[in-house]
Design an enzyme around this catalytic site. Structure first.
Site: not given
Length: 136
Positions: A16-18, A21
């Protein structure tokens, strides 16, 4: 499309990213996982190919993002050969949400066949048994 197979996967948290997602770079990795699974299912996994001196380097990779995959989702990746001529092969991928069947991303990778010295080969001439597998 030939030999359509599916590969199921749940994202890992580290993907995931910040924005919570799945980071866009992971979709290309998922294509590779699905391709490795596909090769096993058609009866010619990468380790078997490499044992007889064949490699399949990636020539290009493309991904079109439709909607976000999030941690906790499960996706199903449909993998099929889109084009094949014994020298090059294009593989198509479609990533669907398992629960909603929504198309999340689609893309393709193209490959050529080489010997272990990266010299291009035509498997229809050098390995007709492999050519037959991918031609089905």
């Amino acid at each position: 499309m030939k030999n359509n197979f599916t590969y199921e996967r749940s994202p890992f948290y580290y993907e995931t990213d910040r924005m919570d997602v799945i980071h866009h770079s992971n979709y290309i990795r998922w294509f590779e996982e699905a391709r490795i699974d596909y090769m096993k299912k058609v009866g010619f996994p990468y380790d078997k190919m490499e044992a007889i001196g064949i490699m399949m380097p990636v020539l290009s990779a493309e991904c079109k993002y439709r909607s976000s995959v999030r941690f906790g989702d499960t996706v199903v990746i449909h993998t099929s050969i889109n084009a094949f001529n014994g020298f090059k092969m294009e593989i198509q991928y479609k990533i669907y949400d398992k629960q909603t069947n929504e198309l999340r991303a689609s893309g393709s990778t193209s490959h050529c066949f080489t010997d272990m010295n990266m010299k291009p080969i035509r498997i229809n001439k050098t390995h007709p048994e492999i050519y037959e597998i991918f031609s089905k």
